[in-house]
Design a protein around this motif. Sequence first.
Motif, PDB file in Angstrom:
ATOM      1  N   SER A  78       0.820  -1.219   0.000  1.00 23.54           N
ATOM      2  CA  SER A  78       0.000   0.000   0.000  1.00 23.54           C
ATOM      3  C   SER A  78       0.853   1.267   0.000  1.00 23.54           C
ATOM      4  O   SER A  78       0.340   2.355  -0.285  1.00 23.54           O
ATOM      5  N   ILE A  79       2.142   1.136   0.301  1.00 23.25           N
ATOM      6  CA  ILE A  79       3.000   2.320   0.439  1.00 23.25           C
ATOM      7  C   ILE A  79       4.214   2.288  -0.480  1.00 23.25           C
ATOM      8  O   ILE A  79       4.542   3.280  -1.146  1.00 23.25           O
ATOM      9  N   VAL A  80       4.915   1.147  -0.564  1.00 19.29           N
ATOM     10  CA  VAL A  80       6.220   1.101  -1.217  1.00 19.29           C
ATOM     11  C   VAL A  80       6.179   1.415  -2.721  1.00 19.29           C
ATOM     12  O   VAL A  80       7.037   2.157  -3.203  1.00 19.29           O
ATOM     13  N   ALA A 101      -6.999   6.469  -0.493  1.00 23.12           N
ATOM     14  CA  ALA A 101      -6.901   5.012  -0.381  1.00 23.12           C
ATOM     15  C   ALA A 101      -5.708   4.609   0.477  1.00 23.12           C
ATOM     16  O   ALA A 101      -5.788   3.662   1.277  1.00 23.12           O
ATOM     17  N   GLN A 102      -4.605   5.334   0.344  1.00 28.97           N
ATOM     18  CA  GLN A 102      -3.395   4.987   1.081  1.00 28.97           C
ATOM     19  C   GLN A 102      -3.589   5.155   2.585  1.00 28.97           C
ATOM     20  O   GLN A 102      -3.214   4.276   3.369  1.00 28.97           O
ATOM     21  N   PHE A 180       4.417   9.242   2.362  1.00 26.54           N
ATOM     22  CA  PHE A 180       3.117   8.620   2.128  1.00 26.54           C
ATOM     23  C   PHE A 180       2.054   9.379   2.899  1.00 26.54           C
ATOM     24  O   PHE A 180       2.360  10.191   3.779  1.00 26.54           O
ATOM     25  N   CYS A 181       0.795   9.140   2.544  1.00 32.66           N
ATOM     26  CA  CYS A 181      -0.324   9.843   3.174  1.00 32.66           C
ATOM     27  C   CYS A 181      -0.767   9.094   4.425  1.00 32.66           C
ATOM     28  O   CYS A 181      -1.004   7.886   4.372  1.00 32.66           O
ATOM     29  N   TYR A 280       9.485   1.105   9.728  1.00 29.38           N
ATOM     30  CA  TYR A 280       8.370   0.201   9.997  1.00 29.38           C
ATOM     31  C   TYR A 280       7.514  -0.096   8.766  1.00 29.38           C
ATOM     32  O   TYR A 280       6.728  -1.053   8.777  1.00 29.38           O
ATOM     33  N   THR A 281       7.649   0.695   7.703  1.00 31.33           N
ATOM     34  CA  THR A 281       6.893   0.392   6.483  1.00 31.33           C
ATOM     35  C   THR A 281       7.670  -0.483   5.502  1.00 31.33           C
ATOM     36  O   THR A 281       7.062  -1.179   4.692  1.00 31.33           O
TER      37      THR A 281
END
Length: 329
Positions: A78-80, A101-102, A180-181, A280-281
């Motif tokens: 969802s982020i990378v 969405a993020q 990221f959001c 952490y992501t």
Amino acid sequence: MMMRTNNASSPEVFILLGFSARPSLEPILFILVSIFYVVSIVGNSIIILVSCMDVRLHTPMYFFLTNLSFLDLSFSTSIVPQLLVNLWGPQKTISYGGCVAQFYVSHWLGATECVLLAVMAYDRYAAICRPLHYSAIMHPQLCVCLAFISWFGGLLTSMVGSTLTMMLPLCGKNHIDHFFCEMPLIMQLACVDTSLNELEMYLASFIFVVLPLGLILISYGHIARAVLKIKSAEGRRKAFNTCSSHVAVVSLFYGSIIFMYLQPAKSNSHEKGKFIALFYTVVTPMLNPLIYTLRNKDVKRALRQYLVSKSHYMRVLMLFYFYNIKRLM
């Protein structure tokens, strides 16, 4: 910047500043994040596959581990990909819908992982402190119910918090000082009072971060007391090995997010916070399967047997996984 005609407060795109203040660092981060992401996908996929295929791993512990691996895969994904796009070139934008969405998905999965780690701690408590009643306590129906509560609880808090955040008027502000959001950062852009949103965020943080952490500490307090009562050194070592992987994962996860999510929504973003979020992501989802594969004899045995019995493709996949691990260590 073009604005939505139907809602002047919502920008068409958001600009993710990310690490643009350090342009020389972006190519290095692109390479590292790409490697970590690939290793994370391969490692978590292997754990899911082996846990499903090996009948001896059809236990509550590996059922929850499969959920954790799938969650890590989803969270990273969802982020990378968007992060890699922004690191690759000068374009630092994300669409309004993509941003919404993020932060819906990342909030959902982050809250779910907090609860899931607490559920896994309870499973370890039952295994060590109530071994004779373990099968009766952790029966399949309860395991499915606990997993459902984790996923649904995370979804519910995301729907409430993210929807309240999405309703805030931004008055054309669209620069996010992050890669990221997420909710606190969107709240910083609001041009109205966000007291209600902050109250909801603190309440959700208490329920989905503090309470699960408290349950984990209580579980491991009972586990530590039970382990100290074991007379044989071999028995204590075996009990410790049963919990060590989960303790390591909990330490990595909570150690990195507490700083990020238990701070005031209006506080300024710092470079340090970005690197903690990057950890952490990107790094934690890659380390979780590594911790479980290298510290767990059952998983390693299942992997060896699967590699011997299955196709050449699986062998290549595993060699690629461990080759990247060696490069990173």
